[in-house]
Design an enzyme around this catalytic site. Structure first.
Site, PDB file in Angstrom:
ATOM      1  N   ARG A 161       0.842  -1.187   0.000  1.00  0.00           N
ATOM      2  CA  ARG A 161       0.000   0.000   0.000  1.00  0.00           C
ATOM      3  C   ARG A 161       0.884   1.247   0.000  1.00  0.00           C
ATOM      4  O   ARG A 161       1.957   1.259   0.621  1.00  0.00           O
ATOM      5  CB  ARG A 161      -0.833  -0.038   1.283  1.00  0.00           C
ATOM      6  CG  ARG A 161      -1.788   1.116   1.500  1.00  0.00           C
ATOM      7  CD  ARG A 161      -2.928   1.072   0.558  1.00  0.00           C
ATOM      8  NE  ARG A 161      -4.057   1.879   1.032  1.00  0.00           N
ATOM      9  CZ  ARG A 161      -5.075   2.207   0.251  1.00  0.00           C
ATOM     10  NH1 ARG A 161      -5.108   1.835  -1.019  1.00  0.00           N
ATOM     11  NH2 ARG A 161      -6.081   2.910   0.733  1.00  0.00           N
TER      12      ARG A 161
ATOM     13  N   SER B 150      -7.674   1.013   3.546  1.00  0.00           N
ATOM     14  CA  SER B 150      -8.207   0.574   2.256  1.00  0.00           C
ATOM     15  C   SER B 150      -9.434  -0.313   2.461  1.00  0.00           C
ATOM     16  O   SER B 150      -9.658  -0.840   3.557  1.00  0.00           O
ATOM     17  CB  SER B 150      -7.127  -0.234   1.533  1.00  0.00           C
ATOM     18  OG  SER B 150      -7.641  -0.820   0.361  1.00  0.00           O
ATOM     19  N   SER B 151     -10.207  -0.488   1.401  1.00  0.00           N
ATOM     20  CA  SER B 151     -11.302  -1.470   1.407  1.00  0.00           C
ATOM     21  C   SER B 151     -10.954  -2.679   0.552  1.00  0.00           C
ATOM     22  O   SER B 151     -11.777  -3.591   0.395  1.00  0.00           O
ATOM     23  CB  SER B 151     -12.575  -0.844   0.841  1.00  0.00           C
ATOM     24  OG  SER B 151     -12.967   0.265   1.605  1.00  0.00           O
TER      25      SER B 151
ATOM     26  N   THR C 220     -10.012   0.741  -9.660  1.00  0.00           N
ATOM     27  CA  THR C 220      -9.075  -0.184  -9.032  1.00  0.00           C
ATOM     28  C   THR C 220      -9.185  -1.406  -9.899  1.00  0.00           C
ATOM     29  O   THR C 220     -10.066  -1.483 -10.743  1.00  0.00           O
ATOM     30  CB  THR C 220      -9.544  -0.485  -7.583  1.00  0.00           C
ATOM     31  OG1 THR C 220      -9.471   0.713  -6.830  1.00  0.00           O
ATOM     32  CG2 THR C 220      -8.710  -1.543  -6.897  1.00  0.00           C
TER      33      THR C 220
ATOM     34  N   ASN D  70      -6.342   4.591  -6.842  1.00  0.00           N
ATOM     35  CA  ASN D  70      -7.497   5.191  -6.181  1.00  0.00           C
ATOM     36  C   ASN D  70      -8.511   5.654  -7.228  1.00  0.00           C
ATOM     37  O   ASN D  70      -9.226   4.835  -7.762  1.00  0.00           O
ATOM     38  CB  ASN D  70      -7.118   6.294  -5.199  1.00  0.00           C
ATOM     39  CG  ASN D  70      -8.260   6.543  -4.206  1.00  0.00           C
ATOM     40  OD1 ASN D  70      -9.160   5.728  -4.109  1.00  0.00           O
ATOM     41  ND2 ASN D  70      -8.229   7.636  -3.491  1.00  0.00           N
TER      42      ASN D  70
ATOM     43  N   THR E 272      -4.369  -0.502  -7.186  1.00  0.00           N
ATOM     44  CA  THR E 272      -5.132   0.722  -7.467  1.00  0.00           C
ATOM     45  C   THR E 272      -4.268   1.966  -7.530  1.00  0.00           C
ATOM     46  O   THR E 272      -3.172   2.022  -6.969  1.00  0.00           O
ATOM     47  CB  THR E 272      -6.212   0.940  -6.376  1.00  0.00           C
ATOM     48  OG1 THR E 272      -7.102   1.980  -6.789  1.00  0.00           O
ATOM     49  CG2 THR E 272      -5.610   1.307  -5.030  1.00  0.00           C
TER      50      THR E 272
ATOM     51  N   GLY F 278     -13.939  -0.971  -6.640  1.00  0.00           N
ATOM     52  CA  GLY F 278     -15.242  -0.395  -6.313  1.00  0.00           C
ATOM     53  C   GLY F 278     -15.261   0.382  -5.013  1.00  0.00           C
ATOM     54  O   GLY F 278     -16.338   0.568  -4.432  1.00  0.00           O
ATOM     55  N   GLY F 279     -14.080   0.840  -4.531  1.00  0.00           N
ATOM     56  CA  GLY F 279     -14.068   1.655  -3.309  1.00  0.00           C
ATOM     57  C   GLY F 279     -14.734   0.900  -2.171  1.00  0.00           C
ATOM     58  O   GLY F 279     -14.432  -0.269  -1.920  1.00  0.00           O
TER      59      GLY F 279
ATOM     60  N   ASP G  14      -7.779   8.436   0.741  1.00  0.00           N
ATOM     61  CA  ASP G  14      -8.303   7.315   1.537  1.00  0.00           C
ATOM     62  C   ASP G  14      -8.076   7.518   3.035  1.00  0.00           C
ATOM     63  O   ASP G  14      -8.619   6.782   3.855  1.00  0.00           O
ATOM     64  CB  ASP G  14      -7.663   5.988   1.106  1.00  0.00           C
ATOM     65  CG  ASP G  14      -8.430   5.328  -0.037  1.00  0.00           C
ATOM     66  OD1 ASP G  14      -9.526   5.803  -0.362  1.00  0.00           O
ATOM     67  OD2 ASP G  14      -7.924   4.337  -0.593  1.00  0.00           O
TER      68      ASP G  14
HETATM   69  O1  DON Z   1      -8.060   1.277  -1.242  1.00  0.00           O
HETATM   70  C1  DON Z   1      -9.216   1.584  -1.414  1.00  0.00           C
HETATM   71  O2  DON Z   1     -10.132   1.146  -0.744  1.00  0.00           O
HETATM   72  C2  DON Z   1      -9.577   2.528  -2.548  1.00  0.00           C
HETATM   73  N1  DON Z   1      -8.445   3.359  -2.874  1.00  0.00           N
HETATM   74  C3  DON Z   1     -10.006   1.722  -3.724  1.00  0.00           C
HETATM   75  C4  DON Z   1     -10.415   2.567  -4.884  1.00  0.00           C
HETATM   76  C5  DON Z   1     -11.294   1.854  -5.807  1.00  0.00           C
HETATM   77  O3  DON Z   1     -11.624   0.711  -5.620  1.00  0.00           O
HETATM   78  C6  DON Z   1     -11.793   2.584  -6.947  1.00  0.00           C
HETATM   79  N2  DON Z   1     -12.414   1.654  -7.868  1.00  0.00           N
HETATM   80  N3  DON Z   1     -13.237   1.318  -8.449  1.00  0.00           N
END
Ligand code: DON
Length: 558
Positions: A93, A439-440, A368, A388, A386, A460-461, A410
């Site tokens: 990360r 992160s998720s 991502t 982000n 990712t 997908g955040g 984040d």
């Molecule tokens: O680490 C994370 O949770 C976010 N930066 C992920 C970003 C993300 O999944 C965007 N995508 N679709």
């Protein structure tokens, strides 16, 4: 021939919806967002490399062929099941630069300065991908750097025809790159949008990859490439200094492990919240017979939403970088804790999330990417990476072809203030020098009695966690094949904002009425597909790979 007979046999004893069919393989499988990158990984295994070699090659290729999220200027997490059955996880990360500080995105009145944590040089975290990929290769791969990086160099140098998907993405992101000439240069055809079918070459990125191939990590973190990154930061008020790059290290962390109905679930621990939340939610659901309630029923949606609501509330309070904050991991993934946490669950009534004005769901398209790899020896790789936002900070470092992340968003940039995924956070995820932002990402491996069963994960955040969760529940509780488990519509709840977000067709009109009656008032259809869960299921000696139909790419097996 043998394989297609087997496939027919299997087809005859499983119930399928109209989802795309899985791709079958016995010797190796890669499923990713880019068909070219999947092909690179499969070729590595055909040539004798293992799943880690293939994953590293796929990840470098994605940095070339899927630039909105595939990267060397970002970071990620990987969960690996070794052939011995041991599961290891590598955190690569991004970190906050040493000059970062808690209130760096606030003005004098303590208000968030719009865009500073997403669209500026200050938005960039110290990239972890290159150190992560090379550490992974050195520790569990069998091939040398040349073998796994050369395919990416070839793609960057010789170019490849742009798909419709990529050409469309480039065209739509160009206006947001206006202030960055090197970005415009990379993503446009001398200022004009590219068309599908145009050959897209990245000579600067090819040179950077070449340096990494010859010099290893130092080909990125110091030498001419590192110097160009630092100069770009200095010219533009960014925070990353030479020492931040030189000191970056990826970290092997203990996987978080839970069980669900007799399966073992292995996930990424903090600084991702993914593994902890997937396991915590599964723990809350385990005492209920979701299979009997039926996929898509109001009852299943209500049970899952209520478990998600509670787990995401815990996320906001307890989760952050374990090197900077004591995260109560054992408590959060404990089955007894889950029972207590879910004790106030009412099967007929929605509970209330706190009342915070959450604003819009997603301000700009996020990006991502997740890919899954398995080899014939049962080595499994679940990899999420990712920048982000889509195309990260949109900043390409001149002369390097490297697109930089905007991962700093984040962090919880202000207590209880939603980030771009409407997630809120507190001290656990406050900015500190050198800290990793929460992160998720939820790269996940499921085994049964220690043997390979499933690999999943998603972009997908905030919806990453519930996407991985639904793939697992669809297979284990609803008895779906991997094609349906990944393709069928999804829904999502994250405590705040207090709403159910869903794919088209996830909630039928009478299910909606039922949910409304239980008190779920805010039910909103997502403007884009939720997640992109490129997954592999292993059954009866056969790997079944699926490319999530919500995105481009391919599952390729052999
Ligand atoms: O680490 C994370 O949770 C976010 N930066 C992920 C970003 C993300 O999944 C965007 N995508 N679709």
């Amino acid at each position: 021939m043998k394989l297609s007979l087997l496939a027919l046999l299997l087809l005859s004893c499983q119930v399928f919806a109209a989802s795309p069919e899985a791709v079958y393989g016995e010797n190796g499988m890669v499923t990713s967002r880019s068909a070219l990158a999947s092909e690179v990984g499969v070729e590595i295994m055909r040539g004798g490399g293992n799943a880690v070699d293939a994953a590293v090659a796929t990840a470098f290729a994605l940095a070339v062929t899927y630039p909105s999220a595939g990267n060397i200027g970002g970071g990620g997490f990987v969960v690996v099941r070794l052939v011995t059955g041991e599961v290891v996880t590598l955190d690569h990360r991004e970190r906050a630069p040493m000059s970062a500080s808690r209130d760096m995105y606030l003005d004098d009145e303590g208000n968030v300065v719009q865009g500073l944590s997403t669209r500026s040089h200050k938005a960039v975290g110290v990239p972890g991908s290159v150190d992560g990929l090379l550490t992974l290769l050195e520790t569990h791969g069998t091939l040398n750097r040349r073998k796994v990086i050369q395919p990416a160099i070839n793609l960057a140098r010789r170019g490849f025809p742009l798909t419709y998907d990529l050409a469309r993405q480039f065209a739509s992101v160009l206006t947001r790159m206006n202030s960055y000439p090197a970005s415009l240069d990379k993503f446009s055809n001398r200022g004009k949008p590219y068309s599908p079918g145009d050959i897209w070459k990245q000579p600067d990125l090819a040179k950077t990859l070449q340096r990494i191939m010859s010099r290893g990590s130092s080909g990125f973190y110091d030498g001419p490439v590192g110097a160009l990154i630092v100069e770009e930061m200095q010219r533009n008020n960014g925070n990353i200094a030479a020492a931040d790059l030189a000191n970056y290290r990826s970290v092997w962390r203990d996987p978080v492990q839970g069980t669900y109905r007799g399966y073992e679930v292995w996930g990424m621990g903090p600084p991702s919240s993914g593994g902890v939340l997937v396991i915590q939610i599964l723990n809350m659901l385990e005492s209920y017979d979701l299979g009997a309630m039926g996929y898509g029923s109001g009852a299943v949606i209500h049970h899952m939403v209520e478990a998600e609501r509670r787990a995401y509330a815990d996320r906001a309070e307890h989760l952050g970088d374990p090197d900077h904050y004591e995260v109560p991991i054992a408590m959060l993934i404990d089955k007894q804790y889950a029972r207590a946490r879910f004790a106030d669950f009412d099967p007929d009534l929605a509970s209330e999330s706190s009342d915070i004005d959450a604003g819009q769901w997603v301000k700009e398209s996020p990006e991502t990417t997740h890919f899954s790899v398995m080899d014939r020896d049962g080595m499994m790789v679940s990899f999420t990476t990712t920048l982000n936002s889509a195309y990260g900070s949109k900043i390409v470092v001149p002369g390097t072809g490297i697109l930089l992340n905007n991962e700093m968003n984040d962090f919880s940039i202000k207590q209880n203030t939603p980030n771009q995924f409407q997630l809120i956070g507190r001290v656990a995820n406050a900015i500190e020098p050198g800290k990793r932002m929460l992160s998720s990402m939820s790269p996940t491996i499921v085994t049964k009695d220690g043997e390979p069963f499933m690999i999943t994960g998603s972009p997908g955040g905030s919806t990453i966690i519930t996407t991985a969760l639904q793939v697992i529940v669809n297979v284990i509780d609803h008895g779906m094949g991997i094609g349906d488990a990944v393709s069928l519509p999804r829904f999502h709840h994250q405590w705040l904002p207090d709403r159910i977000l869903h794919d088209a067709f996830a909630i039928s009109p009478d299910t909606r009425v039922k949910l409304n009656e239980m008190g779920h008032r805010n039910i909103v259809q997502s403007s884009r597909g939720i997640g992109d869960a490129n997954s592999i299921l292993y059954r009866d000696g056969t790997m079944r790979g699926i490319k999530d139909p919500r995105g481009d790419g391919a599952a390729i097996g052999f």
